[in-house]
Design a protein around this motif. Structure first.
Motif, PDB file in Angstrom:
ATOM      1  N   LYS A   1      -7.757   1.547  -5.113  1.00 17.98           N
ATOM      2  CA  LYS A   1      -8.513   1.631  -6.518  1.00 17.98           C
ATOM      3  C   LYS A   1      -7.722   2.571  -7.315  1.00 17.98           C
ATOM      4  N   LYS A   2      -7.221   3.591  -6.783  1.00 16.94           N
ATOM      5  CA  LYS A   2      -6.530   4.726  -7.405  1.00 16.94           C
ATOM      6  C   LYS A   2      -5.105   4.276  -7.919  1.00 16.94           C
ATOM      7  N   LYS A   3      -4.664   3.375  -7.767  1.00 18.00           N
ATOM      8  CA  LYS A   3      -3.446   2.463  -8.272  1.00 18.00           C
ATOM      9  C   LYS A   3      -3.886   2.146  -9.598  1.00 18.00           C
ATOM     10  N   GLY A   4      -4.947   1.957 -10.066  1.00 19.51           N
ATOM     11  CA  GLY A   4      -5.536   1.568 -11.256  1.00 19.51           C
ATOM     12  C   GLY A   4      -5.361   0.027 -11.603  1.00 19.51           C
TER      13      GLY A   4
ATOM     14  N   SER B   1       2.418  -0.148  -7.809  1.00 22.50           N
ATOM     15  CA  SER B   1       1.979   0.283  -9.097  1.00 22.50           C
ATOM     16  C   SER B   1       1.605  -0.776 -10.070  1.00 22.50           C
TER      17      SER B   1
ATOM     18  N   GLN C   1       0.777  -1.181   0.061  1.00 23.71           N
ATOM     19  CA  GLN C   1       0.207   0.026  -0.105  1.00 23.71           C
ATOM     20  C   GLN C   1       0.765   1.261   0.069  1.00 23.71           C
TER      21      GLN C   1
ATOM     22  N   ARG D   1     -12.197  -3.600  -1.979  1.00 23.90           N
ATOM     23  CA  ARG D   1     -10.732  -2.769  -2.124  1.00 23.90           C
ATOM     24  C   ARG D   1     -11.148  -1.307  -1.745  1.00 23.90           C
ATOM     25  N   THR D   2      -9.763  -0.830  -1.261  1.00 26.22           N
ATOM     26  CA  THR D   2     -10.020   0.637  -0.662  1.00 26.22           C
ATOM     27  C   THR D   2     -10.070   1.680  -1.618  1.00 26.22           C
ATOM     28  N   LYS D   3     -10.376   2.762  -1.483  1.00 25.98           N
ATOM     29  CA  LYS D   3     -10.285   3.874  -2.312  1.00 25.98           C
ATOM     30  C   LYS D   3      -8.514   4.230  -2.958  1.00 25.98           C
ATOM     31  N   LYS D   4      -7.774   4.128  -1.868  1.00 27.98           N
ATOM     32  CA  LYS D   4      -6.355   4.138  -1.975  1.00 27.98           C
ATOM     33  C   LYS D   4      -5.910   3.316  -3.156  1.00 27.98           C
TER      34      LYS D   4
END
Length: 393
Positions: free
Chosen positions: A354-357, A244, A239, A349-352
């Protein structure tokens, strides 16, 4: 000491015994057979004589009794017939119980959400200790409860573990079944090389361990597309800023190369259980056949495997089939339907994360190529082509 007990094991992701989840076309089983033959899965397995001997060798019982004598000394000759959990009475009328239902895997496959929704049934109960205890796979042996922790801890006495489950709540509810949701039970035997030097594989499986204390348990397993499982697992354990899609691709390439190198010298079982597998990119855990085949061998009629994909798409019939498998009373279907309609998904899955793509397309293709042969073997074992996942080019 042999115990005369009823024990239940539930596998959520791989066994094709759900009527609601069954494939409609018999031809699909033929597809799985053709794929298996084309890939010569038997050559992939490379089952060593050491593994074959383990299946026949009864010394595993002696090893278990020696390393966990407090467990077997505390168990009764027979569990109380009037209880649906595995209960017995100790001195001074102390009631102790072992769970009779085990949601045994796999990680990042929706086991938390399934566990929470299973417990809507009034005949299922959560142990006071919570969903996961990791007693059999870790604290029994003095291993840390969290697999990324380092060093040894003191082993937990069996009676302390039993008392932490809150068996007293069953005194006036004999029809309730305690549900153990420890997903590491399906696969985790970490550190076995140090405990049993000179062996090519662990001397006993977790399925045999459970058989020795609860031979009539019900086992539930839930799986998902192993490629998607691996990426979800990666995001959970990585995390930080380094996580990435590009980093995942590089790490997956390295782990595939390392695992392939292992197979050139050792059997699949040995490599799947290698304690040096990357703990933050658990490629081996997606080789479901490596773990599930042993549970099917030991508990052939007491295991149920379903997929996250089917559970997510059809939660209502999936839960009904599970309740039927566990021999529970039929639930209030109207109430169950409303609960499913308005409930939230547990452990999303956390928002953080999900931001990884999403993972890179080339990573997905590479991992699909790696997992496909093992998916084919699992589909053939369970006679269910859902586990092929129909990977496209």
């Amino acid at each position: 000491m042999q115990t005369k007990v009823k024990f239940g094991v539930l596998l959520i992701c791989t066994v094709p015994v759900l009527h609601y989840l069954a494939w409609q076309s018999g031809d699909q089983l033929g597809d799985a057979r053709q794929v298996g033959n084309a890939l010569k899965i038997g050559d992939i397995w490379k089952i060593s004589l050491a593994e074959e001997d383990r299946a026949k060798d009864e010394s595993w019982r002696d090893i278990l009794h020696e390393e966990s004598n407090d467990v077997y000394d505390a168990l009764p000759n027979e569990y109380l017939a009037e209880y649906k959990s595995f209960c017995w009475q100790r001195a001074e009328q102390e009631l102790l119980c072992l769970p009779s239902v085990y949601l045994a895997g796999m990680p990042k496959c929706g086991s938390t959400d399934l566990y929470d929704k299973m417990l809507w049934h009034p005949q299922l109960a959560r142990p006071s200790r919570g969903k996961e205890n990791h007693y059999w796979t870790r604290s029994r042996l003095g291993r840390p409860g969290y697999h990324l922790s380092s060093g040894e801890t003191s082993s937990e006495p069996f009676l302390s573990f039993l008392r932490s489950l809150g068996s007293g709540k069953l005194s006036n509810a004999p029809d309730k079944r305690l549900v153990d949701g420890t997903q590491s039970l399906l696969w985790d035997q970490g550190g076995w090389e140090k405990r049993y030097p000179g062996r090519q594989v662990p001397p006993y499986s977790n399925a045999q361990l459970l058989l020795s204390v609860a031979p009539r348990a019900k086992i539930l397993v839930i799986t998902r597309d192993p490629v998607e499982r691996l990426y979800s697992d990666y995001l959970y354990f990585n995390q930080g800023l380094t996580a990435s899609p590009q980093h995942f691709h590089t790490a997956a390439e390295q782990e595939i190369a390392r695992f392939t190198s292992c197979l050139s010298a050792r059997s699949l079982t040995s490599c799947c259980h290698d304690s040096h597998n990357n703990p933050t990119l658990r490629l081996n855990l997606g080789i479901y056949i490596c773990f599930i085949r042993e549970w099917v061998r030991v508990f052939p009629d007491q295991i149920l495997v379903v997929t996250l994909e089917q559970y997510s798409s059809h939660p209502f019939p999936t839960l009904l089939k599970i309740f039927s498998f566990l021999e529970l009373d039929s639930p209030d279907t109207n109430k169950l339907g409303k609960l499913l309609t308005y409930s939230k998904t547990s452990n999303e899955r956390t928002k953080k994360a999900k931001k990884k793509g999403d993972m890179l397309p080339q990573t997905r293709n590479m991992l699909r190529e790696f997992y496909s042969p093992y998916n084919s073997e699992l589909a053939w074992l369970l006679k269910d082509t859902r586990f092929l996942y129909k990977y496209g080019k």
